[in-house]
Design a protein around this motif. Structure first.
Motif, PDB file in Angstrom:
ATOM      1  N   PHE A  66       0.795  -1.215   0.000  1.00  0.00           N
ATOM      2  CA  PHE A  66       0.000   0.000   0.000  1.00  0.00           C
ATOM      3  C   PHE A  66       0.827   1.265   0.000  1.00  0.00           C
ATOM      4  O   PHE A  66       0.288   2.348  -0.102  1.00  0.00           O
ATOM      5  N   ILE A  67       2.134   1.134   0.162  1.00  0.00           N
ATOM      6  CA  ILE A  67       2.933   2.366   0.141  1.00  0.00           C
ATOM      7  C   ILE A  67       3.839   2.358  -1.082  1.00  0.00           C
ATOM      8  O   ILE A  67       4.147   1.303  -1.613  1.00  0.00           O
ATOM      9  N   PRO A  68       4.243   3.534  -1.505  1.00  0.00           N
ATOM     10  CA  PRO A  68       5.052   3.615  -2.717  1.00  0.00           C
ATOM     11  C   PRO A  68       6.346   2.816  -2.566  1.00  0.00           C
ATOM     12  O   PRO A  68       6.881   2.708  -1.467  1.00  0.00           O
ATOM     13  N   PRO A  69       6.867   2.273  -3.657  1.00  0.00           N
ATOM     14  CA  PRO A  69       8.020   1.384  -3.579  1.00  0.00           C
ATOM     15  C   PRO A  69       9.243   2.024  -2.947  1.00  0.00           C
ATOM     16  O   PRO A  69       9.969   1.371  -2.204  1.00  0.00           O
ATOM     17  N   LYS A  70       9.433   3.333  -3.194  1.00  0.00           N
ATOM     18  CA  LYS A  70      10.621   3.956  -2.626  1.00  0.00           C
ATOM     19  C   LYS A  70      10.579   3.935  -1.106  1.00  0.00           C
ATOM     20  O   LYS A  70      11.567   3.595  -0.440  1.00  0.00           O
ATOM     21  N   SER A  71       9.428   4.261  -0.534  1.00  0.00           N
ATOM     22  CA  SER A  71       9.355   4.307   0.933  1.00  0.00           C
ATOM     23  C   SER A  71       9.439   2.910   1.514  1.00  0.00           C
ATOM     24  O   SER A  71      10.006   2.704   2.590  1.00  0.00           O
ATOM     25  N   PHE A  72       8.889   1.921   0.755  1.00  0.00           N
ATOM     26  CA  PHE A  72       9.023   0.559   1.264  1.00  0.00           C
ATOM     27  C   PHE A  72      10.486   0.155   1.337  1.00  0.00           C
ATOM     28  O   PHE A  72      10.941  -0.436   2.318  1.00  0.00           O
ATOM     29  N   ARG A  73      11.224   0.510   0.264  1.00  0.00           N
ATOM     30  CA  ARG A  73      12.632   0.088   0.249  1.00  0.00           C
ATOM     31  C   ARG A  73      13.399   0.771   1.353  1.00  0.00           C
ATOM     32  O   ARG A  73      14.207   0.164   2.051  1.00  0.00           O
ATOM     33  N   SER A  74      13.133   2.056   1.564  1.00  0.00           N
ATOM     34  CA  SER A  74      13.882   2.753   2.616  1.00  0.00           C
ATOM     35  C   SER A  74      13.556   2.161   3.975  1.00  0.00           C
ATOM     36  O   SER A  74      14.428   2.009   4.831  1.00  0.00           O
ATOM     37  N   ARG A  75      12.289   1.772   4.192  1.00  0.00           N
ATOM     38  CA  ARG A  75      11.953   1.169   5.473  1.00  0.00           C
ATOM     39  C   ARG A  75      12.608  -0.177   5.628  1.00  0.00           C
ATOM     40  O   ARG A  75      13.075  -0.532   6.712  1.00  0.00           O
ATOM     41  N   ARG A  76      12.674  -0.928   4.512  1.00  0.00           N
ATOM     42  CA  ARG A  76      13.282  -2.251   4.632  1.00  0.00           C
ATOM     43  C   ARG A  76      14.744  -2.127   5.016  1.00  0.00           C
ATOM     44  O   ARG A  76      15.243  -2.860   5.857  1.00  0.00           O
ATOM     45  N   VAL A  77      15.408  -1.170   4.397  1.00  0.00           N
ATOM     46  CA  VAL A  77      16.817  -0.957   4.746  1.00  0.00           C
ATOM     47  C   VAL A  77      16.935  -0.547   6.202  1.00  0.00           C
ATOM     48  O   VAL A  77      17.794  -1.033   6.946  1.00  0.00           O
TER      49      VAL A  77
ATOM     50  N   SER B 178       1.038  20.953  10.687  1.00  0.00           N
ATOM     51  CA  SER B 178       0.811  22.315  11.163  1.00  0.00           C
ATOM     52  C   SER B 178       2.083  23.143  11.071  1.00  0.00           C
ATOM     53  O   SER B 178       2.041  24.358  10.975  1.00  0.00           O
ATOM     54  N   LEU B 179       3.247  22.462  11.094  1.00  0.00           N
ATOM     55  CA  LEU B 179       4.498  23.187  10.960  1.00  0.00           C
ATOM     56  C   LEU B 179       4.991  23.202   9.521  1.00  0.00           C
ATOM     57  O   LEU B 179       6.103  23.646   9.247  1.00  0.00           O
ATOM     58  N   GLN B 180       4.184  22.642   8.621  1.00  0.00           N
ATOM     59  CA  GLN B 180       4.503  22.600   7.203  1.00  0.00           C
ATOM     60  C   GLN B 180       5.740  21.765   6.890  1.00  0.00           C
ATOM     61  O   GLN B 180       6.417  22.001   5.898  1.00  0.00           O
ATOM     62  N   MET B 181       6.043  20.813   7.757  1.00  0.00           N
ATOM     63  CA  MET B 181       7.153  19.897   7.478  1.00  0.00           C
ATOM     64  C   MET B 181       6.556  18.689   6.770  1.00  0.00           C
ATOM     65  O   MET B 181       6.310  17.638   7.373  1.00  0.00           O
ATOM     66  N   TYR B 182       6.299  18.845   5.472  1.00  0.00           N
ATOM     67  CA  TYR B 182       5.448  17.869   4.796  1.00  0.00           C
ATOM     68  C   TYR B 182       6.123  16.538   4.552  1.00  0.00           C
ATOM     69  O   TYR B 182       5.463  15.510   4.534  1.00  0.00           O
ATOM     70  N   LYS B 183       7.445  16.572   4.392  1.00  0.00           N
ATOM     71  CA  LYS B 183       8.103  15.283   4.138  1.00  0.00           C
ATOM     72  C   LYS B 183       7.963  14.372   5.343  1.00  0.00           C
ATOM     73  O   LYS B 183       7.674  13.184   5.223  1.00  0.00           O
ATOM     74  N   GLN B 184       8.185  14.958   6.532  1.00  0.00           N
ATOM     75  CA  GLN B 184       8.063  14.132   7.733  1.00  0.00           C
ATOM     76  C   GLN B 184       6.621  13.690   7.928  1.00  0.00           C
ATOM     77  O   GLN B 184       6.345  12.558   8.330  1.00  0.00           O
ATOM     78  N   ALA B 185       5.693  14.593   7.603  1.00  0.00           N
ATOM     79  CA  ALA B 185       4.293  14.223   7.746  1.00  0.00           C
ATOM     80  C   ALA B 185       3.954  13.065   6.821  1.00  0.00           C
ATOM     81  O   ALA B 185       3.206  12.154   7.189  1.00  0.00           O
ATOM     82  N   ALA B 186       4.530  13.099   5.608  1.00  0.00           N
ATOM     83  CA  ALA B 186       4.270  12.001   4.677  1.00  0.00           C
ATOM     84  C   ALA B 186       4.757  10.687   5.259  1.00  0.00           C
ATOM     85  O   ALA B 186       4.087   9.647   5.158  1.00  0.00           O
ATOM     86  N   PHE B 187       5.933  10.705   5.900  1.00  0.00           N
ATOM     87  CA  PHE B 187       6.450   9.482   6.516  1.00  0.00           C
ATOM     88  C   PHE B 187       5.481   8.957   7.564  1.00  0.00           C
ATOM     89  O   PHE B 187       5.175   7.759   7.622  1.00  0.00           O
ATOM     90  N   CYS B 188       4.971   9.877   8.411  1.00  0.00           N
ATOM     91  CA  CYS B 188       4.053   9.430   9.459  1.00  0.00           C
ATOM     92  C   CYS B 188       2.792   8.836   8.866  1.00  0.00           C
ATOM     93  O   CYS B 188       2.279   7.820   9.344  1.00  0.00           O
ATOM     94  N   TYR B 189       2.283   9.471   7.797  1.00  0.00           N
ATOM     95  CA  TYR B 189       1.069   8.930   7.201  1.00  0.00           C
ATOM     96  C   TYR B 189       1.330   7.562   6.584  1.00  0.00           C
ATOM     97  O   TYR B 189       0.467   6.696   6.584  1.00  0.00           O
ATOM     98  N   GLU B 190       2.550   7.388   6.050  1.00  0.00           N
ATOM     99  CA  GLU B 190       2.863   6.048   5.527  1.00  0.00           C
ATOM    100  C   GLU B 190       2.797   5.011   6.626  1.00  0.00           C
ATOM    101  O   GLU B 190       2.270   3.914   6.448  1.00  0.00           O
ATOM    102  N   GLU B 191       3.346   5.364   7.813  1.00  0.00           N
ATOM    103  CA  GLU B 191       3.258   4.446   8.945  1.00  0.00           C
ATOM    104  C   GLU B 191       1.820   4.100   9.261  1.00  0.00           C
ATOM    105  O   GLU B 191       1.457   2.953   9.531  1.00  0.00           O
ATOM    106  N   LEU B 192       0.951   5.126   9.215  1.00  0.00           N
ATOM    107  CA  LEU B 192      -0.448   4.887   9.547  1.00  0.00           C
ATOM    108  C   LEU B 192      -1.092   3.967   8.519  1.00  0.00           C
ATOM    109  O   LEU B 192      -1.851   3.064   8.862  1.00  0.00           O
ATOM    110  N   ILE B 193      -0.755   4.216   7.244  1.00  0.00           N
ATOM    111  CA  ILE B 193      -1.338   3.364   6.209  1.00  0.00           C
ATOM    112  C   ILE B 193      -0.856   1.932   6.381  1.00  0.00           C
ATOM    113  O   ILE B 193      -1.600   0.979   6.189  1.00  0.00           O
ATOM    114  N   LEU B 194       0.411   1.773   6.776  1.00  0.00           N
ATOM    115  CA  LEU B 194       0.930   0.422   6.972  1.00  0.00           C
ATOM    116  C   LEU B 194       0.178  -0.301   8.064  1.00  0.00           C
ATOM    117  O   LEU B 194      -0.123  -1.480   7.950  1.00  0.00           O
TER     118      LEU B 194
END
Lengths: 288, 300
Positions: A66-77, B178-194
């Motif tokens: 469910f997540i893009p391949p790049k982020s999956f790879r970085s997490r795997r590493v 809220s702090l406009q740090m979107y890259k980090q926010a994207a990482f957190c949302y990926e965790e949630l989706i996982l």
């Protein structure tokens, strides 16, 4: 010889029922004693963290598509790289877990207490049964058995011609031992200390060995092939959308709580949530 | 996240109790189990049970959990004397308890005495370094004082140990946005989706963040996630439909100079536009004019 022996009803009154009652009472007593003696074990931060790491790695494996391949790879590493990956356990440490479990005084004491509380009542009751209730036939098992069970079930009875279905009270004791578990979970609730069979199974497979589960997760993660499920999501969308057209009226249900539930605080920079302030979105759209 | 059935059950119980139909105790138990935040109702009905000595003794050992629940609700409603009374009763009953210590820390927080609350929490966490609630209270305190960077620091420390706590990831994602740090926010949302791949909320929020980040790749990914949101909600999510339209036109703008890869993009956008128009006609007919203007401007 398959003749029927008639068993005195006094056996039922004075052997079977008292034995069961005594075992139930002993079980209840053990439950309360274990409740009193339960010591509060401070959870080791390292073990908690490892447990959480395992859950997270498992989630990654399960929902990897469910997540893009790049982020999956970085997490795997991140999880399995050689230097400081979370799941990577250098060979030397792997053996320590068991030794540590023995040398850690608290854990050893805890295990000993649990074992004792199980072994002592069992031994005592068994000795009591043997002493008082041996030497006679206690019950008849309703189905026929082979001769091999004779030594197990007919211990006090020294006649070799008696049908194997006629058993001594020792077998009644064993029957109760394993059978009363269900009764205990009814009376005492789910969590009770009388789950002997479970504990016996646990003793053979040694408890929580974190390093093994970590390396198991690592292997699992290495195997996963990432196939992005969302690659074709647009096709799914067009399919779903066609359904939307067909539904017509049903689609106008209350706006599925989805928009409202997301907290309004953080995401205001992207645009407000509800359609009433549609004008703002319009203005924003003009800006891009 | 509360499921739909549980929410309807809770609302039903609430209506029942509101109209005088009894069942206050079940309502309180359900609120406690689901961890929803309804302080006024909890306070009102909890106090009505606690002040009635007959009902109170009928509760038995659950009385103390009710005291704790009412104390927290009182602090939420700023009825600090009620909270103080409840805590006093609990302290009398359980003099050495860490749980009561936590409540006292929360009372200091509610009064605004940040320094003392911080001291209380640090002494409690020394005895018990793995107490999740104390960590979370610290984060909340930093956030309430306006010190967002400290809140982020505490939250990161918490997540290093308890990395499977999806509520914490969600909180962190919102702070980052809220702090406009979107890259980090994207990482957190990926965790949630996982951790919860079937919740459309997270897909939607992730798509929003990606869209805000911009760049061709992110826009394409965002479009895919808007599509998956629509898939998960069965086509009812207006925001995702709008997102698709916006994404498509943004992609068109970004890749104007390069060779356009058409795929099904026009079909997708027209489908989304049609769905939106239908939705607006049914639900908000007066805004329909606005919608048509916007859609026209997007089809550049």
């Amino acid at each position: 010889m398959a003749e029927d022996l008639v068993l005195d009803t006094a056996i039922r009154d004075w052997v079977l029922i008292p034995l069961s009652v005594v075992m139930v009472l002993i079980g209840v007593l053990r439950y309360f004693v274990s409740k009193l003696m339960r010591s509060f074990q401070v959870p080791d931060p390292k073990i908690v963290k490892e447990g959480q790491v395992i859950v997270r790695a498992r989630n990654l494996r399960a929902a990897a598509n469910f997540i893009p391949p790049k982020s999956f790879r970085s997490r795997r590493v991140y999880f399995s790289n050689e230097e400081n990956g979370l799941l990577f356990v250098p060979k030397g440490q792997a053996q320590n877990a068991q030794a540590q479990m023995f040398s850690d005084p608290n854990m050893a004491m805890d295990m000993m207490k649990k074992n004792l509380s199980m072994i002592i009542p069992q031994t005592l009751t068994f000795a009591w049964v043997n002493f008082f209730f041996s030497g006679f036939v206690a019950a008849k098992i309703p189905f026929p058995l082979t001769q091999r069970f004779r030594s197990m079930l007919q211990n006090g009875i020294d006649l070799s011609t008696v049908d194997v279905s006629y058993v001594s009270s020792r077998s009644w004791y064993f029957l109760n031992l394993f059978g009363l578990r269900g009764l205990f979970s009814l009376i005492l609730g789910e969590e009770n200390a009388t789950d002997d069979t479970q504990r016996m199974m646990q003793m053979s497979g040694f408890g929580f060995d974190p390093s093994k589960s970590l390396s198991a997760e690592k292997d699992g993660l290495d195997i996963v092939q990432h196939e992005w499920a969302l690659h074709n999501s647009q096709l799914c969308f067009s399919r779903a959308d066609v359904g939307f057209h067909k539904q017509g009226k049903e689609a106008s249900l209350a706006p599925s709580n989805v928009p409202q539930q997301v907290q309004a605080s953080g995401l205001d920079s992207i645009g407000p949530r509800n359609e009433t302030s549609f004008a703002n979105t319009y203005a924003y759209a003009m800006l891009i | 996240m509360v499921s739909k059935t549980e929410e309807t059950q809770l609302n039903r119980l609430e209506n029942q109790v509101d109209n005088g139909g009894g069942g206050a105790w079940e309502y309180l138990c359900l609120a406690r189990k689901l961890k929803v935040r309804r302080p006024e109702k909890v306070l009102k009905y909890g106090l009505s049970i606690l002040n009635d000595s007959k009902k109170r003794s009928a509760l038995g050992p659950e009385e103390w959990t009710l005291y704790e629940q009412v104390a927290i609700a009182a602090m939420d409603c700023q009825c600090l004397d009620v909270a103080k009374d409840c805590i006093k009763v609990l302290r009398k009953k359980f003099p050495e308890s860490k749980r009561v210590g936590r409540l006292e820390g929360m009372l200091l927080e509610a009064k605004g005495l940040w320094g003392e609350a911080e001291k209380a929490y640090s002494s409690l966490s020394e005895d018990n370094p793995l107490d999740q609630v104390i960590h979370k209270r610290r984060v909340a305190m930093a956030k309430a004082q306006g010190n967002i960077s400290a809140a982020i620091e505490w939250l990161n420390k918490y997540l290093e140990i308890f990395m499977a706590d999806h509520d914490a990831w969600r909180e962190l994602a919102e702070i980052y946005v809220s702090l406009q740090m979107y890259k980090q926010a994207a990482f957190c949302y990926e965790e949630l989706i996982l951790s919860q791949p079937t919740v459309p909320l997270y897909h939607l929020a992730y798509a929003d963040v990606l869209y805000t980040l911009g760049g061709l790749e992110n826009l394409q990914t965002a479009k895919k996630y808007y599509a998956s949101t629509i898939d998960l909600t069965g086509g009812k999510n207006t925001r995702a439909l709008l997102g698709i339209c916006l994404c498509t036109s943004a992609i068109g703008q970004v890749s104007k100079g390069r060779n356009k890869e058409d795929k099904e993009s026009p079909e997708l956008q027209s489908l989304a536009a049609k769905a939106l128009e239908k939705d607006y006609k049914e639900r908000a007919d007066d805004k329909h004019g606005l919608l048509t203007c916007v859609l026209r401007s997007l089809k550049i």
